[in-house]
Design a protein around this motif. Sequence first.
Motif, PDB file in Angstrom:
ATOM      1  N   LEU A 111       1.593  -3.423  13.361  1.00  0.00           N
ATOM      2  CA  LEU A 111       2.673  -3.284  12.373  1.00  0.00           C
ATOM      3  C   LEU A 111       2.943  -1.816  12.081  1.00  0.00           C
ATOM      4  N   PRO A 112       4.204  -1.399  12.127  1.00  0.00           N
ATOM      5  CA  PRO A 112       4.524  -0.057  11.624  1.00  0.00           C
ATOM      6  C   PRO A 112       4.302  -0.028  10.104  1.00  0.00           C
ATOM      7  N   ASN A 113       3.982   1.137   9.569  1.00  0.00           N
ATOM      8  CA  ASN A 113       3.746   1.245   8.123  1.00  0.00           C
ATOM      9  C   ASN A 113       4.901   0.680   7.313  1.00  0.00           C
ATOM     10  N   GLN A 114       6.134   1.001   7.733  1.00  0.00           N
ATOM     11  CA  GLN A 114       7.291   0.576   6.938  1.00  0.00           C
ATOM     12  C   GLN A 114       7.466  -0.937   6.927  1.00  0.00           C
ATOM     13  N   ASN A 115       6.836  -1.629   7.864  1.00  0.00           N
ATOM     14  CA  ASN A 115       6.925  -3.086   7.876  1.00  0.00           C
ATOM     15  C   ASN A 115       5.731  -3.752   7.206  1.00  0.00           C
ATOM     16  N   GLY A 116       4.872  -2.941   6.570  1.00  0.00           N
ATOM     17  CA  GLY A 116       3.809  -3.541   5.765  1.00  0.00           C
ATOM     18  C   GLY A 116       2.424  -3.431   6.350  1.00  0.00           C
ATOM     19  N   ALA A 117       2.197  -2.400   7.168  1.00  0.00           N
ATOM     20  CA  ALA A 117       0.872  -2.197   7.757  1.00  0.00           C
ATOM     21  C   ALA A 117      -0.187  -2.032   6.655  1.00  0.00           C
ATOM     22  N   PRO A 118      -1.423  -2.344   6.936  1.00  0.00           N
ATOM     23  CA  PRO A 118      -1.878  -2.952   8.197  1.00  0.00           C
ATOM     24  C   PRO A 118      -1.833  -4.484   8.154  1.00  0.00           C
TER      25      PRO A 118
ATOM     26  N   PRO B 295      11.955   3.629   3.965  1.00  0.00           N
ATOM     27  CA  PRO B 295      10.613   3.254   4.437  1.00  0.00           C
ATOM     28  C   PRO B 295      10.281   3.849   5.805  1.00  0.00           C
ATOM     29  N   ALA B 296      11.264   3.790   6.732  1.00  0.00           N
ATOM     30  CA  ALA B 296      10.999   4.345   8.060  1.00  0.00           C
ATOM     31  C   ALA B 296      10.781   5.856   7.973  1.00  0.00           C
ATOM     32  N   ASP B 297      11.456   6.506   7.035  1.00  0.00           N
ATOM     33  CA  ASP B 297      11.328   7.960   6.904  1.00  0.00           C
ATOM     34  C   ASP B 297      10.032   8.386   6.212  1.00  0.00           C
ATOM     35  N   TYR B 298       9.558   7.583   5.264  1.00  0.00           N
ATOM     36  CA  TYR B 298       8.480   8.077   4.401  1.00  0.00           C
ATOM     37  C   TYR B 298       7.181   7.262   4.424  1.00  0.00           C
ATOM     38  N   ALA B 299       7.198   6.087   5.081  1.00  0.00           N
ATOM     39  CA  ALA B 299       6.000   5.247   5.014  1.00  0.00           C
ATOM     40  C   ALA B 299       4.824   5.869   5.766  1.00  0.00           C
ATOM     41  N   HIS B 300       5.100   6.841   6.627  1.00  0.00           N
ATOM     42  CA  HIS B 300       3.989   7.494   7.336  1.00  0.00           C
ATOM     43  C   HIS B 300       3.101   8.261   6.361  1.00  0.00           C
ATOM     44  N   GLU B 301       3.612   8.501   5.151  1.00  0.00           N
ATOM     45  CA  GLU B 301       2.807   9.214   4.150  1.00  0.00           C
ATOM     46  C   GLU B 301       1.689   8.328   3.590  1.00  0.00           C
ATOM     47  N   MET B 302       1.761   7.040   3.873  1.00  0.00           N
ATOM     48  CA  MET B 302       0.717   6.114   3.406  1.00  0.00           C
ATOM     49  C   MET B 302      -0.399   6.063   4.447  1.00  0.00           C
ATOM     50  N   SER B 303      -1.634   6.216   3.974  1.00  0.00           N
ATOM     51  CA  SER B 303      -2.723   6.099   4.931  1.00  0.00           C
ATOM     52  C   SER B 303      -3.276   4.674   4.881  1.00  0.00           C
ATOM     53  N   THR B 304      -3.497   4.093   6.073  1.00  0.00           N
ATOM     54  CA  THR B 304      -3.896   2.683   6.143  1.00  0.00           C
ATOM     55  C   THR B 304      -5.306   2.526   6.690  1.00  0.00           C
ATOM     56  N   ASP B 305      -5.999   3.636   6.834  1.00  0.00           N
ATOM     57  CA  ASP B 305      -7.338   3.589   7.396  1.00  0.00           C
ATOM     58  C   ASP B 305      -8.254   4.477   6.561  1.00  0.00           C
ATOM     59  N   PRO B 306      -9.295   3.986   5.922  1.00  0.00           N
ATOM     60  CA  PRO B 306      -9.803   2.598   5.962  1.00  0.00           C
ATOM     61  C   PRO B 306      -8.962   1.664   5.082  1.00  0.00           C
ATOM     62  N   TRP B 307      -9.056   0.376   5.388  1.00  0.00           N
ATOM     63  CA  TRP B 307      -8.311  -0.627   4.619  1.00  0.00           C
ATOM     64  C   TRP B 307      -9.223  -1.819   4.355  1.00  0.00           C
ATOM     65  N   SER B 308      -9.151  -2.338   3.146  1.00  0.00           N
ATOM     66  CA  SER B 308      -9.890  -3.571   2.914  1.00  0.00           C
ATOM     67  C   SER B 308      -9.059  -4.499   2.050  1.00  0.00           C
ATOM     68  N   LEU B 309      -9.355  -5.764   2.177  1.00  0.00           N
ATOM     69  CA  LEU B 309      -8.635  -6.814   1.469  1.00  0.00           C
ATOM     70  C   LEU B 309      -9.656  -7.579   0.638  1.00  0.00           C
ATOM     71  N   GLU B 310      -9.369  -7.622  -0.663  1.00  0.00           N
ATOM     72  CA  GLU B 310     -10.316  -8.240  -1.581  1.00  0.00           C
ATOM     73  C   GLU B 310      -9.801  -9.626  -1.966  1.00  0.00           C
ATOM     74  N   VAL B 311     -10.697 -10.611  -1.974  1.00  0.00           N
ATOM     75  CA  VAL B 311     -10.298 -11.952  -2.401  1.00  0.00           C
ATOM     76  C   VAL B 311     -11.136 -12.322  -3.619  1.00  0.00           C
ATOM     77  N   THR B 312     -10.458 -12.594  -4.737  1.00  0.00           N
ATOM     78  CA  THR B 312     -11.174 -12.817  -5.993  1.00  0.00           C
ATOM     79  C   THR B 312     -10.625 -14.038  -6.727  1.00  0.00           C
TER      80      THR B 312
END
Lengths: 270, 202
Positions: free
Chosen positions: A166-173, A39-56
Amino acid sequence: FAPATAGSDGFHTGEDQTPFTDASQYCNFYEFGTGKSDPADYAHEMSTDPWSLEVTGEVAKPGKLSLEDILGRYPLEERIYRLRCVEAWSMVIPWVGFPLASLLREFEPTSKAKYVAFETLYRPKEMRGTRSFGSTIDWPYREGLRLDEAMNPLTLMAVGMYGKTLPNQNGAPIRLVVPWKYGFKSIKSVVRIHLTDKQPATSWQDQNAREYGFYSNVNPEVDHPRWSQKYERRLPSSLFSPNRIPTTMFNGYGEQVAHLYTGMDLKKYY
Amino acid sequence: MELAVGANRLPLWVKPMVFVVCLAPFAWLAYQAFAGGLGPDPAEAILASTGVWALRLLALTLFVTVLRQWLGKPWPIRLRRMLGLYTFFYASLHFLTFANFYLGWTPAILAEELLERPYITVGFLAWLLMLPLAVTSTQGWQRRLGRSWRKLHKLVYPAAVLGCIHLFWQVRSDVTEALVYCLVFALLLGWRARVWLPAKKV
């Protein structure tokens, strides 16, 4: 945010904190690989912006919040929690976040809402672990809580740790933190929350129901079929002091959560 | 290659070189342990590394016979004992790491883990099977045991199978790595089975 005040209470343990480098370098986030450093090596490949959270689901006002909305809406506070992994290691981590209850209340759960299901981002192009040929997890990663567990004041939505984002590898954002349950219940990089009247399917239970139950409360008396849960190694450990300590019921949060399970056979509902 | 000088002789530098190469993972681990490079859970890091190297060296040990038959030359056999002993070396480090750094030699817990966790039982059995092979690896023992020496050393096959089970049983969700090892050992053992089986027309 409001930093934790000194001292030890149910929301802020006074135990030695795991250094930030350890907590951010030694992670389980299988979307990026099953190795602890993947995760620390590769989580930077995940983009976290923009981010939204849906509640349904069973809510009066379903909707979607952008990360900016969320950050502007809920006062952030620091919580210093023990984190007990199902693999029998543990850490102490100062999270920054807000109670999940504050968020859920705003969407007004209906009387039919009994459970809360969570879902992690699933973007194979940015998550190499999900592309692994031999992976037995059915993505996206899903977790769930009973509504009363979700509303417990301990249950946190974290957006930071150690006073930082939060760092990406710890579950950002934004991630869940449920300190009395094994770590895999604290789902990372959440994009969807769904309230329902039925117990939702969770990834680990789907993958191996005998080994991973829906509740997955920390419990030294119920062993994982392949290893003991009586002890844990508090990290960082060193070779000549393995830091092996006894695991406590509900990870030491019994006073705040034991009442949720009165009358339940926790060997059956593991 | 210029390796096969004479019938069964290796150039002088080959054995020392293999010795050093096989020692390298251990040297690297030891260096990392002192330099603090093993992360927050050094026991786990050492456990994983020694386990994987034991399996890799076991595969190399088993590959010796295949290579000898392929090349039709006897020299690979001169390396087999060293590779076998290195397998045992890493397997022993693996077990000692578990007993010492993981459990702190608490006898009750060690006994419970060995008896009650099937994957640990299986791994321990694999190590036990290799123990007499390491002890009888000298030329003296080879002479003394005569024909039974070869029989005894067939224990390496069940040890390899148990080693694979030990690995596979620990997988939490991604079986890729374990599958690769199982495939390699299946090929190595299958190669031998091909020889043992009565020659059937396909």
